[in-house]
Design a protein around this motif. Structure first.
Motif, PDB file in Angstrom:
ATOM      1  N   LEU A 183      38.190 -24.473  35.832  1.00  0.00           N
ATOM      2  CA  LEU A 183      38.215 -23.008  35.723  1.00  0.00           C
ATOM      3  C   LEU A 183      39.505 -22.529  35.074  1.00  0.00           C
ATOM      4  N   LYS A 184      40.616 -23.216  35.362  1.00  0.00           N
ATOM      5  CA  LYS A 184      41.885 -22.881  34.711  1.00  0.00           C
ATOM      6  C   LYS A 184      41.813 -23.182  33.211  1.00  0.00           C
ATOM      7  N   MET A 185      41.209 -24.329  32.849  1.00  0.00           N
ATOM      8  CA  MET A 185      41.017 -24.669  31.439  1.00  0.00           C
ATOM      9  C   MET A 185      40.163 -23.616  30.746  1.00  0.00           C
ATOM     10  N   LEU A 186      39.090 -23.220  31.426  1.00  0.00           N
ATOM     11  CA  LEU A 186      38.183 -22.220  30.868  1.00  0.00           C
ATOM     12  C   LEU A 186      38.923 -20.908  30.645  1.00  0.00           C
ATOM     13  N   GLY A 187      39.807 -20.565  31.591  1.00  0.00           N
ATOM     14  CA  GLY A 187      40.547 -19.307  31.515  1.00  0.00           C
ATOM     15  C   GLY A 187      41.539 -19.240  30.380  1.00  0.00           C
ATOM     16  N   LYS A 188      41.893 -20.386  29.798  1.00  0.00           N
ATOM     17  CA  LYS A 188      42.798 -20.390  28.646  1.00  0.00           C
ATOM     18  C   LYS A 188      42.089 -19.995  27.360  1.00  0.00           C
ATOM     19  N   HIS A 189      40.767 -20.078  27.375  1.00  0.00           N
ATOM     20  CA  HIS A 189      39.976 -19.810  26.176  1.00  0.00           C
ATOM     21  C   HIS A 189      39.057 -18.590  26.326  1.00  0.00           C
ATOM     22  N   PHE A 190      38.753 -18.234  27.586  1.00  0.00           N
ATOM     23  CA  PHE A 190      37.823 -17.153  27.858  1.00  0.00           C
ATOM     24  C   PHE A 190      38.394 -16.263  28.955  1.00  0.00           C
ATOM     25  N   THR A 191      37.880 -15.044  29.026  1.00  0.00           N
ATOM     26  CA  THR A 191      38.146 -14.190  30.178  1.00  0.00           C
ATOM     27  C   THR A 191      37.141 -14.564  31.258  1.00  0.00           C
ATOM     28  N   VAL A 192      37.627 -14.898  32.447  1.00  0.00           N
ATOM     29  CA  VAL A 192      36.773 -15.426  33.516  1.00  0.00           C
ATOM     30  C   VAL A 192      36.913 -14.569  34.773  1.00  0.00           C
ATOM     31  N   HIS A 193      35.770 -14.183  35.360  1.00  0.00           N
ATOM     32  CA  HIS A 193      35.774 -13.432  36.617  1.00  0.00           C
ATOM     33  C   HIS A 193      34.730 -14.029  37.553  1.00  0.00           C
ATOM     34  N   GLU A 194      35.029 -14.049  38.842  1.00  0.00           N
ATOM     35  CA  GLU A 194      33.998 -14.377  39.818  1.00  0.00           C
ATOM     36  C   GLU A 194      33.164 -13.120  40.053  1.00  0.00           C
ATOM     37  N   VAL A 195      31.836 -13.241  39.903  1.00  0.00           N
ATOM     38  CA  VAL A 195      30.972 -12.066  40.018  1.00  0.00           C
ATOM     39  C   VAL A 195      30.038 -12.124  41.219  1.00  0.00           C
ATOM     40  N   HIS A 196      29.959 -13.284  41.867  1.00  0.00           N
ATOM     41  CA  HIS A 196      29.051 -13.400  43.000  1.00  0.00           C
ATOM     42  C   HIS A 196      29.466 -14.588  43.855  1.00  0.00           C
ATOM     43  N   TYR A 197      29.288 -14.428  45.181  1.00  0.00           N
ATOM     44  CA  TYR A 197      29.524 -15.553  46.095  1.00  0.00           C
ATOM     45  C   TYR A 197      28.435 -15.542  47.156  1.00  0.00           C
ATOM     46  N   ASP A 198      27.746 -16.654  47.290  1.00  0.00           N
ATOM     47  CA  ASP A 198      26.727 -16.813  48.315  1.00  0.00           C
ATOM     48  C   ASP A 198      27.371 -17.536  49.497  1.00  0.00           C
ATOM     49  N   LEU A 199      27.623 -16.790  50.553  1.00  0.00           N
ATOM     50  CA  LEU A 199      28.334 -17.340  51.707  1.00  0.00           C
ATOM     51  C   LEU A 199      27.541 -18.449  52.382  1.00  0.00           C
ATOM     52  N   GLU A 200      26.231 -18.232  52.514  1.00  0.00           N
ATOM     53  CA  GLU A 200      25.397 -19.214  53.212  1.00  0.00           C
ATOM     54  C   GLU A 200      25.402 -20.565  52.504  1.00  0.00           C
ATOM     55  N   LYS A 201      25.290 -20.540  51.191  1.00  0.00           N
ATOM     56  CA  LYS A 201      25.234 -21.787  50.430  1.00  0.00           C
ATOM     57  C   LYS A 201      26.593 -22.210  49.876  1.00  0.00           C
ATOM     58  N   ASP A 202      27.610 -21.373  50.077  1.00  0.00           N
ATOM     59  CA  ASP A 202      28.965 -21.654  49.591  1.00  0.00           C
ATOM     60  C   ASP A 202      28.964 -21.916  48.083  1.00  0.00           C
ATOM     61  N   VAL A 203      28.334 -21.016  47.349  1.00  0.00           N
ATOM     62  CA  VAL A 203      28.213 -21.149  45.894  1.00  0.00           C
ATOM     63  C   VAL A 203      28.828 -19.923  45.224  1.00  0.00           C
ATOM     64  N   HIS A 204      29.652 -20.173  44.219  1.00  0.00           N
ATOM     65  CA  HIS A 204      30.298 -19.120  43.442  1.00  0.00           C
ATOM     66  C   HIS A 204      29.605 -19.002  42.083  1.00  0.00           C
ATOM     67  N   ILE A 205      29.566 -17.790  41.535  1.00  0.00           N
ATOM     68  CA  ILE A 205      29.127 -17.595  40.156  1.00  0.00           C
ATOM     69  C   ILE A 205      30.280 -16.959  39.380  1.00  0.00           C
TER      70      ILE A 205
END
Length: 217
Positions: A183-205
């Protein structure tokens, strides 16, 4: 994408050995064939794919008529749902997984939607010449950032596929420090934001797009 041993999801590992996984998206019952024994991680449905499908169904991105590509599609669930929601989808994985992937796509799309879903071979960082640069509105990936040795190839692939107006949606469970490293590598080339988090499944988007000149200032 990668056919490698994986440490699984603990007690939930049994679900991967079931031959069929059934879901309801876009008002349709979707039955996904799984084959852990033959293809390993490429042939089972991970929670990150389910969460991403739910997020797409919520209308987070207008899929009607958009051009989308799924990377490391595995079973093809995300690409299938995107097509059912109106997108023209190129569903990709390595060559060894393509026949399995095609069988799931064909089994779950009505015939009139077949032209909206193309299954195509893509090995990250290798055959990018077969894909027009910046040609997709939406780039999708579910649980594709767990192998450190693929990070540079994946980043190169994202840079090739992503145009100025493209949106990347990556759904993942953060398991190791190396996941943050990507994610840090991605952030050097793109603008990155977390837009969703599913607490039950512990999954980030995470949503990413090319940085504009204004953002670089």
């Amino acid at each position: 994408m990668a056919l490698v041993p994986y440490d699984g999801e603990g007690i939930g590992i049994q679900k991967f050995h079931k031959p069929l996984a059934t879901y309801t998206f876009a008002n349709r019952t979707i039955q996904i064939r799984q084959d852990w024994k033959q293809l390993g991680v490429a042939a089972v449905v991970w929670d990150a794919a389910v969460v991403l499908c739910t997020y797409l169904e919520m209308g987070a991105f207008n899929l009607q008529g958009c051009s989308a590509v799924e990377l490391g599609a595995g079973t093809g669930l995300v690409g299938i749902v995107a097509a059912l929601l109106g997108a023209h989808v190129t569903i990709t994985d390595r060559e060894i997984a393509l026949e399995f992937l095609k069988s799931n796509v064909q089994a779950n799309l009505p015939q009139d939607l077949y032209p909206k879903a193309v299954v195509k071979e893509l090995t990250w960082g290798q055959n990018l010449g077969n894909f027009s640069p910046g040609n997709f509105d939406l780039i999708l990936g579910a649980d594709i950032i767990y192998l450190e040795e693929t990070f540079l190839d994946l980043l190169q692939t994202l840079e090739h596929l992503c145009g100025d107006r493209s949106v990347i949606l990556l759904s993942c469970r953060i398991r190791y420090e190396r996941d943050y490293d990507f994610l840090k590598m991605l952030g050097k080339h793109f603008t990155v934001h977390e837009v969703h988090y599913d607490l039950e499944k512990d999954v980030h988007i995470y949503k990413a797009h090319r940085r504009s000149h204004k953002e670089d200032l």
